[in-house]
Scaffold this motif. Structure first.
Motif: not given
Ligand code: HEM
Length: 487
Positions: A137, A148, A155, A302, A306, A364, A366, A429-430, A433
């Motif tokens: 991040g 990434r 995973i 995460g 979840t 959500n 986020s 989920f965004g 990249p």
């Molecule tokens: C319903 C469940 C989830 C939602 C709604 C969600 C939502 C998001 C969103 C919106 C982002 C984008 C953030 C950005 O653009 O700055 C993000 C990034 C991320 N999420 Fe999730 N997430 C979820 C579950 C998870 C899980 C289970 C994991 C781990 C296994 C995870 C790990 C990450 C990581 C590491 C990033 C950073 C990615 C980066 O900067 O390249 N997330 N998540």
């Protein structure tokens, strides 16, 4: 009461001072932060909006209104205030910084998309001291792509994923049986632990033991610091968060070292196994810090997300018995056709996918994501993004936009069939990249939970009309008290 000759001028002076101080205070942030007109490229202008009060900006109004009704805040702060200029882009001062807020599908794609990532805009997460210098991040460019790729491979690696989901199935089955025995359950209290244990189990095969309990408590301390002012003095949340982060790092380093020493004898076949053995294109293994920072990031990103997704699915199903029964039929059919739903084939459960889509649209965790303006001269259709400001891509504005989603407050999973959203209109989920690398894992584990839930149990809300609070994450104010029973 009669006013003496001397009190009238005094009252006038006080009133004048109040007016001047208020005016100066309201202008102070603009004088401090706005770029000089000569710094703005020709033909560009700043978006409409106010930078609010010194230091706090618009936070009081944001917290007061958004907490109860995010759309009310949005309407009051932007939509109704800038009626003539509503292009879905505004300026504001939120979270301690001046920012540009983008709301339309096209603008959010511009901010989050691949062309701008790492150049015009960089990641907007806070302190590397808390997240770790190698956290995906935080890192940018080549290093971000490398982290990434390696995490995503770990995973989604089929044998590790299958093993994780089979273990989850067992744990969900026993957890839900325990809930049924207890009967009166608070969803927030229960699900918080369930999803934290799940991620620890999936990454390094540890769950429900004292070590994981300790990690859960350190993680909560760390989360407290992410939202706090960075004051590193005992007694402040940030100081506590730094200590929690150190304890988490020590635990993770010892788990990783143990795994490295055991070599092939420790074939746990979990995500950590894959991460320890993985080599990048140059043949380099991941360092302890790289693995630690990204497992901690996954725990942070995460488990709450979840957990809230499952919580809201249960609350909304309790309020919508027709959706529950349609969902149950889908899973009863699936049960009769397969011996488990661990597979990643989402075609097996089309209605469940719609339900999860709709839950993530409405509630959500986020509602927005952050970026930082990295370059001079960035603009979108003439609206200027000053260098160093934050950008808030307000995903919820799209998700609740009646043009994109008719009657947006209504829970209606079928809307995704009737009017599928166009690119950029729906991004729980965004996008681009930095789109969530855990999305598949989150959806698969939520689907598994739903499968056991709707085939074996029924539940009802104790307070069906409980109000919702949206900060820090949307939840019913009672946390979701339910009565839970076997069918
Ligand atoms: C319903 C469940 C989830 C939602 C709604 C969600 C939502 C998001 C969103 C919106 C982002 C984008 C953030 C950005 O653009 O700055 C993000 C990034 C991320 N999420 Fe999730 N997430 C979820 C579950 C998870 C899980 C289970 C994991 C781990 C296994 C995870 C790990 C990450 C990581 C590491 C990033 C950073 C990615 C980066 O900067 O390249 N997330 N998540």
């Amino acid at each position: 009461m009669e006013w003496s000759g001397s009190t009238i001028p005094l009252a006038a002076v006080v009133a004048a001072v109040v007016v001047v101080v208020t005016w100066v205070s309201k202008k102070a942030n603009e004088w401090w932060y706005l770029p000089s007109p000569s710094a703005i490229p020709p033909g560009c202008k700043l978006p409409p909006g106010s930078l609010g009060w010194p230091v706090i900006g618009d936070m009081l109004s944001f917290v007061g209104l958004f907490r109860r009704d995010p759309e009310a805040y949005f309407r009051k702060a932007f939509l109704s205030r800038y009626k003539g200029e509503n292009k879905g882009i505004y300026k504001a001062h939120l979270f301690g910084v001046p920012c540009i807020i983008t709301c339309s599908a096209e603008m959010n794609k511009f901010v989050l998309g691949p062309q701008a990532e790492g150049t015009a805009f960089t990641a907007g997460w806070p302190s590397p001291n808390l997240l770790g210098a190698d956290c995906m991040g935080i890192v940018e460019g080549v290093q971000h792509k490398r982290m990434r790729k390696l995490l995503a491979e770990a995973i989604s690696q089929p044998s590790a994923l299958k093993k994780a989901l089979l273990r989850l199935e067992k744990r969900f089955t026993s957890t839900l049986a325990e809930w049924a025995e207890e009967k009166n359950i608070n969803l927030r209290a229960k699900l918080k632990d369930v999803t934290f244990d799940d991620i620890c189990d999936a990454f390094f095969s540890k769950s429900s033991d004292p070590l994981v309990k300790k990690m859960a408590s350190f993680t909560q301390g760390l989360i407290g610091g992410l939202r706090a002012y960075p004051i590193n003095i005992p007694g402040f949340s940030y100081h506590k968060a730094l200590q929690c982060r150190k304890s988490l790092t020590d635990i993770m380093f010892s788990i990783i070292e143990h795994r490295r020493r055991a070599g092939s004898k420790a074939e746990e076949d979990d995500f950590l196994d894959v991460l320890v053995k993985t080599q990048d294109e140059q043949g380099n293994y991941l360092t302890n810090s790289e693995i630690t920072d990204n497992i901690i990031a996954s725990l942070l990103a995460g488990h709450e997300s979840t957990s809230y997704t499952i919580l809201w699915t249960m609350v909304l199903l309790a309020k919508n018995p027709l959706v529950w029964s349609k969902l149950r039929n889908e899973h009863l059919l699936l049960q009769s056709q397969t011996d488990g739903i661990w597979s990643g084939d989402f075609k097996q459960t089309p209605y469940t996918n719609l339900v999860l889509n709709e839950v993530l649209r409405l509630l959500n965790v986020s509602p927005f994501v952050f970026r930082t303006v990295e370059q001079e001269g960035v603009n979108y259709q003439g609206y200027y993004f000053p260098k160093g400001w934050k950008v808030v891509a307000w995903l919820r504005a799209s998700h609740m936009n009646p043009t994109y989603f008719v009657d947006p407050h209504n829970f209606n999973p079928d809307r995704f069939l009737a009017q599928p959203p166009r690119s950029g209109q729906y991004m729980p989920f965004g996008y681009g990249p930095r789109v969530c690398p855990g999305n598949m894992l989150a959806l698969l584990s939520s689907r598994l939970f739903i499968h056991i839930l709707v085939t074996k149990y029924k539940w009802k809300l104790v307070n069906p009309n409980a109000k919702v609070t949206y900060l820090p994450h949307p939840k019913p104010i009672d946390g979701g008290d339910i009565v839970f029973e076997p069918l």
